[in-house]
Design an enzyme around this catalytic site. Structure first.
Site, PDB file in Angstrom:
ATOM      1  N   TYR A  42     -45.356  -7.407  28.687  1.00 28.29           N
ATOM      2  CA  TYR A  42     -46.018  -6.500  30.001  1.00 28.29           C
ATOM      3  C   TYR A  42     -45.139  -5.856  30.849  1.00 28.29           C
ATOM      4  CZ  TYR A  42     -49.814  -9.441  28.247  1.00 28.29           C
ATOM      5  OH  TYR A  42     -50.809 -10.170  27.525  1.00 28.29           O
ATOM      6  N   SER A  43     -43.708  -6.156  30.785  1.00 26.36           N
ATOM      7  CA  SER A  43     -42.797  -5.468  31.772  1.00 26.36           C
ATOM      8  C   SER A  43     -41.444  -5.671  31.350  1.00 26.36           C
ATOM      9  CB  SER A  43     -42.982  -6.413  33.259  1.00 26.36           C
ATOM     10  OG  SER A  43     -42.602  -7.657  32.881  1.00 26.36           O
ATOM     11  N   GLU A  44     -40.753  -4.974  32.021  1.00 23.77           N
ATOM     12  CA  GLU A  44     -39.103  -4.876  31.968  1.00 23.77           C
ATOM     13  C   GLU A  44     -38.789  -5.149  33.384  1.00 23.77           C
ATOM     14  OE1 GLU A  44     -36.984  -4.043  29.588  1.00 23.77           O
ATOM     15  OE2 GLU A  44     -38.439  -3.967  28.161  1.00 23.77           O
ATOM     16  N   VAL A  45     -37.815  -6.126  33.276  1.00 27.92           N
ATOM     17  CA  VAL A  45     -37.323  -6.699  34.699  1.00 27.92           C
ATOM     18  C   VAL A  45     -35.569  -6.245  34.760  1.00 27.92           C
ATOM     19  CG1 VAL A  45     -37.178  -8.876  35.947  1.00 27.92           C
ATOM     20  CG2 VAL A  45     -38.957  -8.654  34.396  1.00 27.92           C
ATOM     21  N   LYS A  84     -39.409  -5.241  38.738  1.00 31.88           N
ATOM     22  CA  LYS A  84     -40.350  -5.290  37.537  1.00 31.88           C
ATOM     23  C   LYS A  84     -41.090  -4.400  37.264  1.00 31.88           C
ATOM     24  CE  LYS A  84     -43.791  -8.748  35.920  1.00 31.88           C
ATOM     25  NZ  LYS A  84     -44.838 -10.085  35.960  1.00 31.88           N
ATOM     26  N   ASP A 124     -49.352 -19.623  33.601  1.00 33.52           N
ATOM     27  CA  ASP A 124     -48.129 -19.285  32.783  1.00 33.52           C
ATOM     28  C   ASP A 124     -47.150 -20.192  33.220  1.00 33.52           C
ATOM     29  OD1 ASP A 124     -47.055 -18.691  30.531  1.00 33.52           O
ATOM     30  OD2 ASP A 124     -46.594 -16.594  31.103  1.00 33.52           O
TER      31      ASP A 124
HETATM   32  P1  AMP Z   1     -40.111 -12.138  33.059  1.00 34.97           P
HETATM   33  O1  AMP Z   1     -40.502 -10.811  32.013  1.00 34.97           O
HETATM   34  O2  AMP Z   1     -40.959 -12.066  33.949  1.00 34.97           O
HETATM   35  O3  AMP Z   1     -40.300 -13.567  32.034  1.00 34.97           O
HETATM   36  O4  AMP Z   1     -38.663 -11.995  33.370  1.00 34.97           O
HETATM   37  C1  AMP Z   1     -37.474 -11.815  32.640  1.00 34.97           C
HETATM   38  C2  AMP Z   1     -36.328 -12.507  33.036  1.00 34.97           C
HETATM   39  O5  AMP Z   1     -36.120 -11.649  34.304  1.00 34.97           O
HETATM   40  C3  AMP Z   1     -36.712 -13.652  33.448  1.00 34.97           C
HETATM   41  O6  AMP Z   1     -36.471 -14.499  32.405  1.00 34.97           O
HETATM   42  C4  AMP Z   1     -35.499 -14.100  34.522  1.00 34.97           C
HETATM   43  O7  AMP Z   1     -34.356 -14.306  34.012  1.00 34.97           O
HETATM   44  C5  AMP Z   1     -35.379 -12.740  35.192  1.00 34.97           C
HETATM   45  N1  AMP Z   1     -35.981 -12.946  36.367  1.00 34.97           N
HETATM   46  C6  AMP Z   1     -37.435 -12.273  36.778  1.00 34.97           C
HETATM   47  N2  AMP Z   1     -37.819 -12.520  37.911  1.00 34.97           N
HETATM   48  C7  AMP Z   1     -36.748 -12.761  38.837  1.00 34.97           C
HETATM   49  C8  AMP Z   1     -36.271 -13.260  39.934  1.00 34.97           C
HETATM   50  N3  AMP Z   1     -37.281 -13.115  40.893  1.00 34.97           N
HETATM   51  N4  AMP Z   1     -34.969 -13.390  40.401  1.00 34.97           N
HETATM   52  C9  AMP Z   1     -34.282 -13.785  39.370  1.00 34.97           C
HETATM   53  N5  AMP Z   1     -34.469 -13.435  38.084  1.00 34.97           N
HETATM   54  C10 AMP Z   1     -35.688 -13.124  37.634  1.00 34.97           C
END
Ligand code: AMP
Length: 341
Positions: free
Chosen positions: A43-46, A61, A149
């Site tokens: 659902y996203s790129e972070v 995000k 989740d």
């Molecule tokens: P997600 O798609 O939400 O699982 O995020 C992908 C990756 O980004 C995660 O596995 C974390 O390693 C990193 N990440 C997400 N949110 C944060 C945050 N607030 N601070 C640091 N790393 C984050």
């Protein structure tokens, strides 16, 4: 119906939970610059980013073009949870002028990856992080929200500062009694029995199952405790530990029809005592107090599981409560952007 907080949303009223009516005021993305990619999912790129106004690190995000109700739900949940203990704080919501890209700007956590972390946790660390996670969940549940989740990838831990933050509210949902929810939520190794048997009237307690799985991973030093190859195998892995008698009693108590083409799932298994998982590597973590707490979290019947609040009251956390539990966790500052209600 949930044993606790069943009327949390009814008490707060529609403006609290009716996220479809929620109008988001988008800021311009110009203020935030991308530094590096952290990861991405369905659902996203972070990304790690910088807030150019104050120089702070942040997380950007970028939501993939998803249904607008999903964007509204995640934003509304995060807005409702502003200031919640150990919940990632939402700083801003931005949209580019073409209205194609929607991003959530959140607090950054200097996270240690789970596969690096779980082998290094001491008994005191586990108590502290579990207490922080349960404190977050009790607050979230008391506000009528299920995360849905909980898993190591969504629990960011800054091990140096001993700071934990629950992230990724993309699957979070408001709990209403006697409501059917999608069972295709959560991540396989952390899915509760009710999800695996397709029982839709679940509640906050599914987060306590997932927390129990994480806790088992910590105290037994296994990357994932129940490691199924698919959903059926996941249920089988659970049955082989908790035993089929308890599984059958759970299905009968809720009148859940359960049929399977998989012979192993229809087999009969004795419960495996938790002490069977103790070895010389984990004995200092998986002591009797820890196992007692684990046993009260990992129950087939959601009503038998401790609630987040009850779990924080367990004697296992005695020392953490005395030192304040949250003492090393900084208070959230007000996110400081205009109300979007
Ligand atoms: P997600 O798609 O939400 O699982 O995020 C992908 C990756 O980004 C995660 O596995 C974390 O390693 C990193 N990440 C997400 N949110 C944060 C945050 N607030 N601070 C640091 N790393 C984050």
């Amino acid at each position: 119906m949930s044993r606790v907080y069943a009327d949390a949303n009814a008490l707060r009223g529609k403006p609290w939970y009716d996220y479809n009516k929620f109008r988001i005021e988008w800021s311009s993305p110009d203020r935030y610059e991308i530094v590096r990619r952290l990861g991405g999912g369905r659902y996203s790129e972070v990304f790690e980013g910088t807030d150019t106004v104050n120089g702070d690190r942040c997380v950007i995000k970028v939501l993939k073009p998803v249904a607008s109700h999903k964007i509204k739900r995640e934003t509304k949940v995060l807005r409702n949870l502003a200031g919640a203990p150990n919940v990632i704080s939402l700083i801003d919501v931005v949209r580019d002028p073409s209205r194609v890209y929607h991003s959530l700007i959140t607090e950054y956590v200097d996270n240690t990856e789970w596969n690096q972390l779980y082998t290094r946790l001491t008994d005191a660390d586990i108590r502290r992080y579990m207490f922080q996670l349960l404190t977050a969940l009790d607050f979230v549940h008391s506000n009528g929200i299920m995360h849905r989740d909980v898993k190591p990838g969504n629990v960011m831990i800054d091990h140096q500062r001993q700071k934990l933050r629950l992230i990724d509210w993309g699957l979070a949902e408001f709990y209403h009694p006697d409501t059917e929810y999608h069972v295709r939520v959560g991540s396989r190794h952390y899915k509760s029995p009710e999800l695996l048997v397709g029982y839709k009237r679940y509640d906050y307690s599914l987060d306590l199952w997932a927390t129990g799985c994480m806790y088992a991973a910590m105290i037994f030093r296994k990357q994932h405790f129940f490691r199924g190859a698919d959903n059926d195998d996941q249920l089988l892995k659970i049955m082989k530990v908790l035993g089929t008698a308890k599984f059958d009693a759970y299905l009968a108590a809720y009148g859940i029809p359960f049929e399977s083409d998989i012979e192993d799932l229809l087999g009969s298994y004795q419960p495996r005592p938790w002490t069977k998982f103790v070895n010389s590597e984990n004995a200092h973590l998986a002591h009797s107090g820890a196992i007692d707490l684990l046993d009260r979290l990992l129950r087939f019947d959601p009503k038998e599981r401790l609630t987040a609040k009850e779990a924080t009251m367990h004697s296992y956390f005695g020392t953490v409560r005395v030192e304040g539990g949250q003492s090393k966790v900084e208070a959230h500052s007000d996110s400081g952007f205009a109300s979007m209600d």
